[in-house]
Design a protein around this motif. Sequence first.
Motif, PDB file in Angstrom:
ATOM      1  N   ALA A  52     -11.632 135.601  55.731  1.00 28.75           N
ATOM      2  CA  ALA A  52     -10.303 135.009  55.940  1.00 28.75           C
ATOM      3  C   ALA A  52     -10.089 134.586  57.386  1.00 28.75           C
ATOM      4  CB  ALA A  52      -9.227 136.008  55.518  1.00 28.75           C
ATOM      5  N   THR A  53     -10.609 135.369  58.339  1.00 29.92           N
ATOM      6  CA  THR A  53     -10.422 135.012  59.747  1.00 29.92           C
ATOM      7  C   THR A  53     -11.184 133.758  60.135  1.00 29.92           C
ATOM      8  OG1 THR A  53     -12.252 136.463  60.388  1.00 29.92           O
ATOM      9  CG2 THR A  53     -10.037 137.402  60.424  1.00 29.92           C
ATOM     10  N   ALA A  54     -12.228 133.420  59.382  1.00 35.57           N
ATOM     11  CA  ALA A  54     -13.045 132.241  59.715  1.00 35.57           C
ATOM     12  C   ALA A  54     -12.809 131.103  58.737  1.00 35.57           C
ATOM     13  CB  ALA A  54     -14.525 132.616  59.723  1.00 35.57           C
ATOM     14  N   THR A  55     -11.718 131.174  57.981  1.00 33.00           N
ATOM     15  CA  THR A  55     -11.400 130.129  57.015  1.00 33.00           C
ATOM     16  C   THR A  55     -10.076 129.472  57.403  1.00 33.00           C
ATOM     17  OG1 THR A  55     -12.548 131.294  55.232  1.00 33.00           O
ATOM     18  CG2 THR A  55     -10.927 129.647  54.583  1.00 33.00           C
ATOM     19  N   PHE A  56     -10.056 128.160  57.318  1.00 31.97           N
ATOM     20  CA  PHE A  56      -8.838 127.430  57.693  1.00 31.97           C
ATOM     21  C   PHE A  56      -8.744 126.134  56.894  1.00 31.97           C
ATOM     22  CE2 PHE A  56      -6.548 124.261  60.196  1.00 31.97           C
ATOM     23  CZ  PHE A  56      -5.351 124.927  60.420  1.00 31.97           C
ATOM     24  N   THR A  57      -7.538 125.865  56.422  1.00 35.67           N
ATOM     25  CA  THR A  57      -7.267 124.623  55.701  1.00 35.67           C
ATOM     26  C   THR A  57      -6.032 123.966  56.314  1.00 35.67           C
ATOM     27  OG1 THR A  57      -8.142 125.576  53.660  1.00 35.67           O
ATOM     28  CG2 THR A  57      -6.797 123.590  53.446  1.00 35.67           C
ATOM     29  N   MET A  71      -1.611 128.763  57.218  1.00 32.66           N
ATOM     30  CA  MET A  71      -1.376 130.201  57.343  1.00 32.66           C
ATOM     31  C   MET A  71      -1.881 131.012  56.147  1.00 32.66           C
ATOM     32  SD  MET A  71      -0.121 130.754  60.267  1.00 32.66           S
ATOM     33  CE  MET A  71       0.335 132.469  60.027  1.00 32.66           C
ATOM     34  N   SER A  72      -2.429 130.367  55.143  1.00 33.46           N
ATOM     35  CA  SER A  72      -2.820 131.105  53.938  1.00 33.46           C
ATOM     36  C   SER A  72      -3.915 132.132  54.230  1.00 33.46           C
ATOM     37  CB  SER A  72      -3.279 130.134  52.849  1.00 33.46           C
ATOM     38  OG  SER A  72      -4.420 129.396  53.282  1.00 33.46           O
ATOM     39  N   ALA A  73      -4.971 131.711  54.941  1.00 35.25           N
ATOM     40  CA  ALA A  73      -6.064 132.632  55.243  1.00 35.25           C
ATOM     41  C   ALA A  73      -5.609 133.732  56.193  1.00 35.25           C
ATOM     42  CB  ALA A  73      -7.248 131.875  55.838  1.00 35.25           C
ATOM     43  N   ILE A  74      -4.747 133.387  57.155  1.00 34.72           N
ATOM     44  CA  ILE A  74      -4.239 134.384  58.100  1.00 34.72           C
ATOM     45  C   ILE A  74      -3.404 135.431  57.366  1.00 34.72           C
ATOM     46  CG2 ILE A  74      -2.851 134.743  60.158  1.00 34.72           C
ATOM     47  CD1 ILE A  74      -5.482 133.265  60.613  1.00 34.72           C
ATOM     48  N   ASP A  75      -2.559 134.963  56.459  1.00 34.07           N
ATOM     49  CA  ASP A  75      -1.740 135.904  55.690  1.00 34.07           C
ATOM     50  C   ASP A  75      -2.602 136.790  54.802  1.00 34.07           C
ATOM     51  OD1 ASP A  75       0.577 134.919  56.816  1.00 34.07           O
ATOM     52  OD2 ASP A  75       0.961 133.489  55.196  1.00 34.07           O
ATOM     53  N   ARG A  76      -3.660 136.225  54.262  1.00 34.75           N
ATOM     54  CA  ARG A  76      -4.553 137.020  53.416  1.00 34.75           C
ATOM     55  C   ARG A  76      -5.229 138.111  54.236  1.00 34.75           C
ATOM     56  NH1 ARG A  76      -7.666 137.731  49.073  1.00 34.75           N
ATOM     57  NH2 ARG A  76      -9.905 138.042  49.323  1.00 34.75           N
ATOM     58  N   GLN A 124      -1.640 130.306  67.853  1.00 38.47           N
ATOM     59  CA  GLN A 124      -1.944 129.124  68.661  1.00 38.47           C
ATOM     60  C   GLN A 124      -3.213 128.433  68.179  1.00 38.47           C
ATOM     61  OE1 GLN A 124       0.011 127.811  71.080  1.00 38.47           O
ATOM     62  NE2 GLN A 124      -1.441 126.096  71.006  1.00 38.47           N
ATOM     63  N   ALA A 125      -4.241 129.225  67.860  1.00 38.51           N
ATOM     64  CA  ALA A 125      -5.485 128.634  67.370  1.00 38.51           C
ATOM     65  C   ALA A 125      -5.257 127.896  66.063  1.00 38.51           C
ATOM     66  CB  ALA A 125      -6.535 129.725  67.180  1.00 38.51           C
ATOM     67  N   THR A 126      -4.399 128.409  65.224  1.00 37.94           N
ATOM     68  CA  THR A 126      -4.088 127.741  63.959  1.00 37.94           C
ATOM     69  C   THR A 126      -3.423 126.397  64.193  1.00 37.94           C
ATOM     70  OG1 THR A 126      -3.839 129.867  62.836  1.00 37.94           O
ATOM     71  CG2 THR A 126      -2.794 127.970  61.810  1.00 37.94           C
ATOM     72  N   LEU A 167      -6.065 123.836  65.409  1.00 40.73           N
ATOM     73  CA  LEU A 167      -6.935 123.373  64.324  1.00 40.73           C
ATOM     74  C   LEU A 167      -6.197 122.425  63.397  1.00 40.73           C
ATOM     75  CD1 LEU A 167      -8.758 126.716  63.401  1.00 40.73           C
ATOM     76  CD2 LEU A 167      -9.740 124.748  64.587  1.00 40.73           C
ATOM     77  N   ALA A 168      -4.927 122.712  63.153  1.00 37.30           N
ATOM     78  CA  ALA A 168      -4.141 121.839  62.273  1.00 37.30           C
ATOM     79  C   ALA A 168      -3.946 120.467  62.894  1.00 37.30           C
ATOM     80  CB  ALA A 168      -2.797 122.487  61.967  1.00 37.30           C
ATOM     81  N   LYS A 169      -3.710 120.416  64.201  1.00 34.98           N
ATOM     82  CA  LYS A 169      -3.528 119.143  64.878  1.00 34.98           C
ATOM     83  C   LYS A 169      -4.802 118.301  64.836  1.00 34.98           C
ATOM     84  CE  LYS A 169       0.001 120.829  68.104  1.00 34.98           C
ATOM     85  NZ  LYS A 169       0.332 121.119  69.520  1.00 34.98           N
ATOM     86  N   LYS A 170      -5.944 118.954  64.933  1.00 34.48           N
ATOM     87  CA  LYS A 170      -7.221 118.230  64.914  1.00 34.48           C
ATOM     88  C   LYS A 170      -7.733 117.988  63.487  1.00 34.48           C
ATOM     89  CE  LYS A 170      -8.636 120.181  69.371  1.00 34.48           C
ATOM     90  NZ  LYS A 170      -9.639 121.018  70.085  1.00 34.48           N
ATOM     91  N   ASN A 171      -6.990 118.498  62.500  1.00 35.73           N
ATOM     92  CA  ASN A 171      -7.363 118.318  61.093  1.00 35.73           C
ATOM     93  C   ASN A 171      -8.751 118.896  60.798  1.00 35.73           C
ATOM     94  OD1 ASN A 171      -6.714 117.540  58.490  1.00 35.73           O
ATOM     95  ND2 ASN A 171      -7.645 115.506  58.707  1.00 35.73           N
ATOM     96  N   ILE A 172      -9.005 120.066  61.355  1.00 29.30           N
ATOM     97  CA  ILE A 172     -10.295 120.739  61.180  1.00 29.30           C
ATOM     98  C   ILE A 172     -10.213 121.691  59.986  1.00 29.30           C
ATOM     99  CG2 ILE A 172     -11.936 122.379  62.194  1.00 29.30           C
ATOM    100  CD1 ILE A 172     -11.260 121.243  64.919  1.00 29.30           C
ATOM    101  N   THR A 173     -11.230 121.634  59.180  1.00 28.46           N
ATOM    102  CA  THR A 173     -11.347 122.554  58.049  1.00 28.46           C
ATOM    103  C   THR A 173     -12.491 123.516  58.317  1.00 28.46           C
ATOM    104  OG1 THR A 173     -10.514 120.901  56.488  1.00 28.46           O
ATOM    105  CG2 THR A 173     -11.755 122.755  55.570  1.00 28.46           C
ATOM    106  N   ALA A 174     -12.231 124.794  58.137  1.00 30.70           N
ATOM    107  CA  ALA A 174     -13.248 125.822  58.380  1.00 30.70           C
ATOM    108  C   ALA A 174     -13.434 126.653  57.113  1.00 30.70           C
ATOM    109  CB  ALA A 174     -12.844 126.718  59.549  1.00 30.70           C
ATOM    110  N   GLN A 175     -14.682 126.975  56.858  1.00 30.94           N
ATOM    111  CA  GLN A 175     -15.019 127.779  55.688  1.00 30.94           C
ATOM    112  C   GLN A 175     -16.094 128.779  56.077  1.00 30.94           C
ATOM    113  OE1 GLN A 175     -13.445 127.459  52.639  1.00 30.94           O
ATOM    114  NE2 GLN A 175     -14.516 129.330  52.061  1.00 30.94           N
ATOM    115  N   ALA A 176     -15.975 130.008  55.583  1.00 28.23           N
ATOM    116  CA  ALA A 176     -16.954 131.054  55.903  1.00 28.23           C
ATOM    117  C   ALA A 176     -17.479 131.672  54.621  1.00 28.23           C
ATOM    118  CB  ALA A 176     -16.330 132.128  56.784  1.00 28.23           C
ATOM    119  N   GLN A 177     -18.769 131.985  54.640  1.00 27.99           N
ATOM    120  CA  GLN A 177     -19.413 132.648  53.506  1.00 27.99           C
ATOM    121  C   GLN A 177     -20.231 133.819  54.028  1.00 27.99           C
ATOM    122  OE1 GLN A 177     -22.020 130.168  51.218  1.00 27.99           O
ATOM    123  NE2 GLN A 177     -22.296 131.681  49.597  1.00 27.99           N
TER     124      GLN A 177
END
Length: 229
Positions: free
Chosen positions: A120-125, A130-135, A154-156, A159-169
């Motif tokens: 969750a800490t390395a996932t962002f949409t 805030m979904s991954a952060i809340d999880r 702040q990091a969120t 990332l949102a401003k730059k439209n970056i998507t992050a996914q972790a496995q």
Amino acid sequence: MRNLARVVAFDVAAPLAAIGALLAIGVVLGWPLWWVSVCSMLGLLIVEGMIVNFVLYRRDSVTLGTDDDGPGLRLAVVALATAALVVAVVVGYTRWTQPDRDFTRDTADVVRIATAVGEATATFTPADPMSAIDRAASFMAPDRADAFKSEFGQATSDLAKKNITAQAQTISTGLEALGPSAASVAVVMRGTQSQPGQPPSTAVLALRVGLAKPDGRWLVLDIAPINAR
């Protein structure tokens, strides 16, 4: 010979087996005060029964084991002795295997929680920043959850401003330490970030997740990169 076998089986072996079972239960339980009282009372009743049996033998030349008119009483004695032995075995098995069962259960719990929080800490949409952060925060202690949301706020936004998507496995999860109320788990993940107009970037992320069990539930207290200096 037949009467001797019955005396040994019903008048000696059965009472001694019952007393031995009561003592074994006390050893397994560590002799709590309530069991000292119960064991003393039951043991006294068994000894009294053996004394009565001996008196009857001296008076009537017949015992519980050799009395042909008392098969029901012999059956009851054997049943009680067997029940005491069964209880001793069950109590011993339960108490001596409980630490292994607790360790297995706690290991599965902390690994599951650490894996979920790490991913969750390395996932962002950007659509739901805030979904991954809340999880991740849902697995944390309340005070740590608030601090965690503030740290990543702040990091969120960036990332949102730059439209970056992050996914972790998760690649691997390892239990570093586990105690009754604290644990440490290492989580190794493959993180992928993608941004419109740029090729995806992949990196290996390693986190150390510290957990505590204050009220019977494992909660995350700390998340830190393993390669931090």
